[in-house]
Design a protein around this motif. Structure first.
Motif, short mmCIF file in Angstrom:
data_model
loop_
_atom_site.label_atom_id
_atom_site.label_comp_id
_atom_site.label_asym_id
_atom_site.label_seq_id
_atom_site.Cartn_x
_atom_site.Cartn_y
_atom_site.Cartn_z
N ALA A 156 -7.43 -10.53 -8.98
CA ALA A 156 -6.43 -10.63 -10.04
C ALA A 156 -6.53 -9.46 -11.01
CB ALA A 156 -6.61 -11.95 -10.79
N PRO A 157 -5.45 -8.70 -11.17
CA PRO A 157 -5.48 -7.57 -12.09
C PRO A 157 -5.76 -7.95 -13.54
CG PRO A 157 -3.52 -7.48 -10.71
CD PRO A 157 -4.19 -8.80 -10.46
N ASP A 158 -5.51 -9.20 -13.92
CA ASP A 158 -5.76 -9.62 -15.29
C ASP A 158 -7.17 -10.22 -15.46
OD1 ASP A 158 -5.16 -11.86 -13.76
OD2 ASP A 158 -4.19 -12.91 -15.42
N ARG A 159 -7.99 -10.09 -14.45
CA ARG A 159 -9.37 -10.60 -14.49
C ARG A 159 -10.32 -9.44 -14.19
NH1 ARG A 159 -9.81 -16.44 -12.87
NH2 ARG A 159 -11.79 -16.02 -13.89
N LEU A 160 -11.58 -9.77 -14.07
CA LEU A 160 -12.60 -8.75 -13.82
C LEU A 160 -12.42 -8.12 -12.44
CD1 LEU A 160 -15.12 -7.42 -15.00
CD2 LEU A 160 -16.46 -9.25 -14.00
N GLN A 161 -12.32 -6.79 -12.40
CA GLN A 161 -12.21 -6.04 -11.15
C GLN A 161 -13.13 -4.82 -11.21
OE1 GLN A 161 -7.86 -5.29 -11.20
NE2 GLN A 161 -7.86 -6.27 -9.20
N VAL A 162 -13.58 -4.41 -10.04
CA VAL A 162 -14.29 -3.14 -9.90
C VAL A 162 -13.57 -2.38 -8.80
CG1 VAL A 162 -16.46 -2.04 -9.22
CG2 VAL A 162 -16.49 -4.07 -10.69
N GLY A 163 -13.21 -1.14 -9.11
CA GLY A 163 -12.46 -0.34 -8.14
C GLY A 163 -13.13 0.98 -7.86
N LEU A 164 -12.88 1.50 -6.68
CA LEU A 164 -13.36 2.81 -6.27
C LEU A 164 -12.21 3.56 -5.63
CD1 LEU A 164 -15.41 5.02 -5.36
CD2 LEU A 164 -15.86 3.60 -3.34
N TYR A 165 -11.99 4.78 -6.09
CA TYR A 165 -11.11 5.72 -5.40
C TYR A 165 -12.02 6.73 -4.74
CZ TYR A 165 -6.77 3.98 -7.36
OH TYR A 165 -5.69 3.21 -7.68
N ARG A 166 -12.08 6.68 -3.41
CA ARG A 166 -12.88 7.62 -2.63
C ARG A 166 -11.93 8.73 -2.18
NH1 ARG A 166 -17.14 7.06 2.14
NH2 ARG A 166 -16.62 8.99 3.22
N ILE A 167 -12.24 9.97 -2.59
CA ILE A 167 -11.38 11.10 -2.28
C ILE A 167 -12.12 11.95 -1.26
CG2 ILE A 167 -10.04 13.02 -3.22
CD1 ILE A 167 -10.31 11.50 -5.98
N ASP A 168 -11.72 11.78 0.00
CA ASP A 168 -12.37 12.50 1.10
C ASP A 168 -11.90 13.95 1.13
OD1 ASP A 168 -14.04 10.51 2.58
OD2 ASP A 168 -12.14 9.44 2.63
N GLY A 169 -12.86 14.86 1.22
CA GLY A 169 -12.56 16.27 1.33
C GLY A 169 -12.43 16.99 0.01
N ALA A 170 -12.50 16.28 -1.11
CA ALA A 170 -12.35 16.91 -2.42
C ALA A 170 -13.71 17.24 -3.01
CB ALA A 170 -11.57 16.01 -3.36
N GLY A 171 -13.73 18.23 -3.90
CA GLY A 171 -14.96 18.68 -4.53
C GLY A 171 -15.12 18.17 -5.94
N HIS A 172 -15.73 18.95 -6.79
CA HIS A 172 -16.03 18.53 -8.16
C HIS A 172 -14.86 18.89 -9.06
CE1 HIS A 172 -18.95 17.03 -11.03
NE2 HIS A 172 -18.58 18.00 -11.86
N ALA A 173 -13.81 18.12 -8.96
CA ALA A 173 -12.61 18.34 -9.77
C ALA A 173 -11.95 17.00 -10.03
CB ALA A 173 -11.63 19.25 -9.04
N GLU A 174 -11.42 16.87 -11.25
CA GLU A 174 -10.71 15.64 -11.54
C GLU A 174 -9.51 15.54 -10.60
OE1 GLU A 174 -8.67 18.82 -13.85
OE2 GLU A 174 -10.76 18.31 -13.50
N PRO A 175 -9.13 14.31 -10.24
CA PRO A 175 -7.97 14.16 -9.36
C PRO A 175 -6.74 14.81 -9.99
CG PRO A 175 -9.15 12.09 -9.53
CD PRO A 175 -9.76 13.03 -10.55
N SER A 176 -6.17 15.76 -9.31
CA SER A 176 -5.04 16.51 -9.85
C SER A 176 -4.23 17.13 -8.71
CB SER A 176 -5.54 17.62 -10.77
OG SER A 176 -4.48 18.47 -11.15
N ARG A 177 -2.94 17.10 -8.86
CA ARG A 177 -2.09 17.80 -7.90
C ARG A 177 -2.01 19.29 -8.23
NH1 ARG A 177 2.37 14.14 -5.51
NH2 ARG A 177 1.53 12.12 -5.95
#
Length: 181
Positions: A156-177
């Motif tokens: 439930a988005p209105d309850r406790l959640q833990v999320g991970l965005y795993r970005i394969d192939g990316a280096g040390h940079a904030e997610p950005s286009r």
């Protein structure tokens, strides 16, 4: 950040500074104390873990980008569950996705837990199930150098959640286009 020695904290307590900033924002800028969120990138991500561990009662949620938590025994571990969103890049040359410390980091980095172990610590603290909802996001990199998979524990988005965005192939940079390091 969460690797600061007790001696350094005695001279410059960044967690206390952020606590004071939160208090000032609530008192002077009509900030809703139930809607305080914290995000940090790289060393700032380490700081986000330190604040989330020390001041969970002051935060609605936190996010850490490009940072694994320190190994057990290196800093205060979290004791109170919080909604968390963590971003990790598998080709990060500074904060390895699988943990440890790069040999060339010398004095500016410390060994860290893997991103997966970091997420597991927050997920287990929250009492969330082992199996996440998994969504592979549509590719935005036309040359397909990177791909993103979202893992979400807690339904439930209105309850406790833990999320991970795993970005394969990316280096040390904030997610950005727009930026690529």
């Amino acid at each position: 950040d969460c690797f600061a020695s007790k001696e350094r904290v005695a001279r410059k307590d960044d967690v206390a500074f952020i606590d004071a900033l939160i208090a000032q924002a609530i008192a002077s800028h009509d900030v809703d104390p139930d809607r305080v969120y914290l995000i940090g990138v790289s060393r700032g991500g380490w700081m986000a873990y330190a604040v989330a561990s020390a001041l969970p009662h002051k935060l609605a949620a936190f996010s850490s980008v490009l940072a694994g938590m320190p190994p057990p025994g290196r800093s205060t571990m979290p004791a109170t569950p919080l909604p968390a969103l963590i971003f990790g890049c598998t080709a990060d040359p500074l904060i390895h996705y699988h943990g440890g410390k790069p040999w060339y980091a010398l004095g500016f980095a410390e060994p860290v837990r893997s991103i997966d172990d970091t997420v597991r610590a927050w997920r287990e603290l929250a009492g969330l199930p082992d199996t996440p909802d998994v969504v592979r996001l549509a590719a935005s990199d036309v040359r397909q150098r990177t791909s993103v998979t979202r893992y979400m524990w807690g339904q439930a988005p209105d309850r406790l959640q833990v999320g991970l965005y795993r970005i394969d192939g990316a280096g040390h940079a904030e997610p950005s286009r727009l930026k690529r390091y």
